[in-house]
Design a protein around this motif. Structure first.
Motif, mmCIF file in Angstrom:
data_model
loop_
_atom_site.group_PDB
_atom_site.id
_atom_site.type_symbol
_atom_site.label_atom_id
_atom_site.label_comp_id
_atom_site.label_asym_id
_atom_site.label_seq_id
_atom_site.Cartn_x
_atom_site.Cartn_y
_atom_site.Cartn_z
ATOM 1 N N THR A 59 7.852 4.666 7.973
ATOM 2 C CA THR A 59 8.748 4.626 9.060
ATOM 3 C C THR A 59 10.033 4.569 8.651
ATOM 4 O OG1 THR A 59 6.821 4.065 10.420
ATOM 5 C CG2 THR A 59 9.098 3.698 11.211
ATOM 6 N N LEU A 60 10.461 3.584 7.697
ATOM 7 C CA LEU A 60 11.846 3.247 7.283
ATOM 8 C C LEU A 60 12.180 4.604 6.224
ATOM 9 C CD1 LEU A 60 11.410 -0.475 6.709
ATOM 10 C CD2 LEU A 60 12.780 0.778 8.457
ATOM 11 N N GLY A 61 11.187 5.441 5.844
ATOM 12 C CA GLY A 61 11.465 6.311 4.873
ATOM 13 C C GLY A 61 11.799 6.103 3.484
ATOM 14 N N TYR A 62 11.277 5.071 3.016
ATOM 15 C CA TYR A 62 11.276 4.401 1.607
ATOM 16 C C TYR A 62 10.186 5.275 0.760
ATOM 17 C CZ TYR A 62 14.178 0.757 3.101
ATOM 18 O OH TYR A 62 15.156 -0.072 3.550
ATOM 19 N N ARG A 63 10.496 5.768 -0.139
ATOM 20 C CA ARG A 63 9.635 6.747 -1.165
ATOM 21 C C ARG A 63 8.612 5.752 -1.756
ATOM 22 N NH1 ARG A 63 8.859 8.728 -6.172
ATOM 23 N NH2 ARG A 63 10.768 7.945 -6.980
ATOM 24 N N ARG A 64 9.381 4.735 -2.657
ATOM 25 C CA ARG A 64 8.628 3.496 -3.359
ATOM 26 C C ARG A 64 9.104 2.136 -2.756
ATOM 27 N NH1 ARG A 64 7.431 5.158 -9.179
ATOM 28 N NH2 ARG A 64 5.561 3.847 -8.955
ATOM 29 N N ILE A 65 8.359 1.041 -2.913
ATOM 30 C CA ILE A 65 9.071 -0.222 -2.695
ATOM 31 C C ILE A 65 8.611 -1.295 -3.770
ATOM 32 C CG2 ILE A 65 8.865 0.126 -0.040
ATOM 33 C CD1 ILE A 65 6.194 -1.732 -0.048
ATOM 34 N N ASN A 66 9.507 -2.295 -3.680
ATOM 35 C CA ASN A 66 9.220 -3.444 -4.551
ATOM 36 C C ASN A 66 8.513 -4.567 -3.787
ATOM 37 O OD1 ASN A 66 10.530 -1.988 -6.786
ATOM 38 N ND2 ASN A 66 12.457 -2.634 -6.037
ATOM 39 N N LEU A 67 7.858 -5.286 -4.141
ATOM 40 C CA LEU A 67 7.382 -6.339 -3.437
ATOM 41 C C LEU A 67 7.287 -7.407 -4.054
ATOM 42 C CD1 LEU A 67 3.792 -5.087 -2.114
ATOM 43 C CD2 LEU A 67 5.867 -5.271 -0.910
ATOM 44 N N VAL A 69 -6.342 -6.209 5.201
ATOM 45 C CA VAL A 69 -6.271 -4.739 5.045
ATOM 46 C C VAL A 69 -5.279 -4.263 6.231
ATOM 47 C CG1 VAL A 69 -7.335 -2.560 5.144
ATOM 48 C CG2 VAL A 69 -8.365 -4.423 3.844
ATOM 49 N N GLN A 70 -5.563 -4.818 7.314
ATOM 50 C CA GLN A 70 -4.906 -4.276 8.411
ATOM 51 C C GLN A 70 -3.435 -4.778 8.495
ATOM 52 O OE1 GLN A 70 -7.275 -6.306 11.415
ATOM 53 N NE2 GLN A 70 -7.665 -4.239 12.303
ATOM 54 N N ARG A 71 -2.957 -5.884 7.716
ATOM 55 C CA ARG A 71 -1.566 -6.496 7.444
ATOM 56 C C ARG A 71 -1.217 -5.519 6.337
ATOM 57 N NH1 ARG A 71 -4.161 -11.220 7.300
ATOM 58 N NH2 ARG A 71 -4.121 -11.632 5.142
ATOM 59 N N VAL A 72 -1.746 -5.152 5.412
ATOM 60 C CA VAL A 72 -1.516 -4.223 4.332
ATOM 61 C C VAL A 72 -0.994 -2.814 4.934
ATOM 62 C CG1 VAL A 72 -2.297 -2.864 2.459
ATOM 63 C CG2 VAL A 72 -2.342 -5.202 2.487
ATOM 64 N N GLU A 73 -1.951 -2.093 5.920
ATOM 65 C CA GLU A 73 -1.555 -0.999 6.443
ATOM 66 C C GLU A 73 -0.696 -0.946 7.480
ATOM 67 O OE1 GLU A 73 -2.974 1.701 5.368
ATOM 68 O OE2 GLU A 73 -3.965 0.609 4.114
ATOM 69 N N ASP A 74 -0.219 -2.031 7.845
ATOM 70 C CA ASP A 74 1.162 -2.319 8.790
ATOM 71 C C ASP A 74 2.213 -2.026 7.900
ATOM 72 O OD1 ASP A 74 -0.157 -2.308 11.197
ATOM 73 O OD2 ASP A 74 0.108 -4.620 11.372
ATOM 74 N N MET A 75 2.196 -2.809 6.772
ATOM 75 C CA MET A 75 3.293 -2.727 5.591
ATOM 76 C C MET A 75 3.507 -1.463 5.211
ATOM 77 S SD MET A 75 2.136 -5.937 3.438
ATOM 78 C CE MET A 75 3.205 -5.508 1.916
ATOM 79 N N GLU A 76 2.351 -0.460 4.994
ATOM 80 C CA GLU A 76 2.666 0.853 4.655
ATOM 81 C C GLU A 76 3.131 1.647 5.803
ATOM 82 O OE1 GLU A 76 2.223 4.621 2.604
ATOM 83 O OE2 GLU A 76 2.645 2.466 2.061
ATOM 84 N N SER A 77 2.826 1.116 7.014
ATOM 85 C CA SER A 77 3.264 2.156 8.002
ATOM 86 C C SER A 77 4.779 1.856 8.275
ATOM 87 C CB SER A 77 2.727 1.649 9.464
ATOM 88 O OG SER A 77 3.215 2.227 10.343
ATOM 89 N N ALA A 78 5.119 0.669 7.963
ATOM 90 C CA ALA A 78 6.557 0.209 8.025
ATOM 91 C C ALA A 78 7.453 0.905 6.896
ATOM 92 C CB ALA A 78 6.996 -1.172 7.872
ATOM 93 N N ARG A 79 6.915 1.054 5.861
ATOM 94 C CA ARG A 79 7.614 1.594 4.367
ATOM 95 C C ARG A 79 7.632 3.182 4.904
ATOM 96 N NH1 ARG A 79 6.431 5.340 1.004
ATOM 97 N NH2 ARG A 79 4.477 5.594 1.917
#
Length: 115
Positions: A60-68, A48-58
């Protein structure tokens, strides 16, 4: 290399990770002690912490939606990301999925599948 380090991967500038270096890194007690003295909880970095880091990066980078794009154990992070942040996910492609309840495979079962 940092003072007091035995030459592990984590502390050696310019060194890249490889599977052959991992066991030495895991046994680098001095590095673990140094990190813990600075407040790093080496036991507390959950999926969950890794996922929250991913969300924080998204964000911060200003992406509205991402592809994984994920594979193997990374599919677990992608799945948790989709559960926690569905509004931020455009699409997700998972290769060699690691399903819930099967974080580690039983080697006896795997061996019989190859016989």
């Amino acid at each position: 290399m940092r003072p007091g380090c035995s030459g592990c991967w984590f502390c050696t500038p310019g060194r890249t990770w490889s599977r052959t270096r991992l066991p030495r890194w895991l046994t680098c007690r001095r590095c673990a002690d140094r990190l813990q003295r600075t407040g790093v909880d080496l036991t507390g970095y959950s999926a969950v912490q890794r996922v929250e880091d991913m969300e924080s990066a998204r964000r911060t980078l200003g992406y509205r939606r991402i592809n994984l794009l994920s594979s193997s154990a990374g599919t677990r992070a992608a799945m948790i990301y989709a559960w926690r942040h569905p509004e931020a996910l455009q699409r997700s492609a998972m290769i060699s999925v690691n399903p819930p309840g099967h974080l580690f495979w039983d080697p006896r079962i795997t061996d019989t599948q190859f016989e």
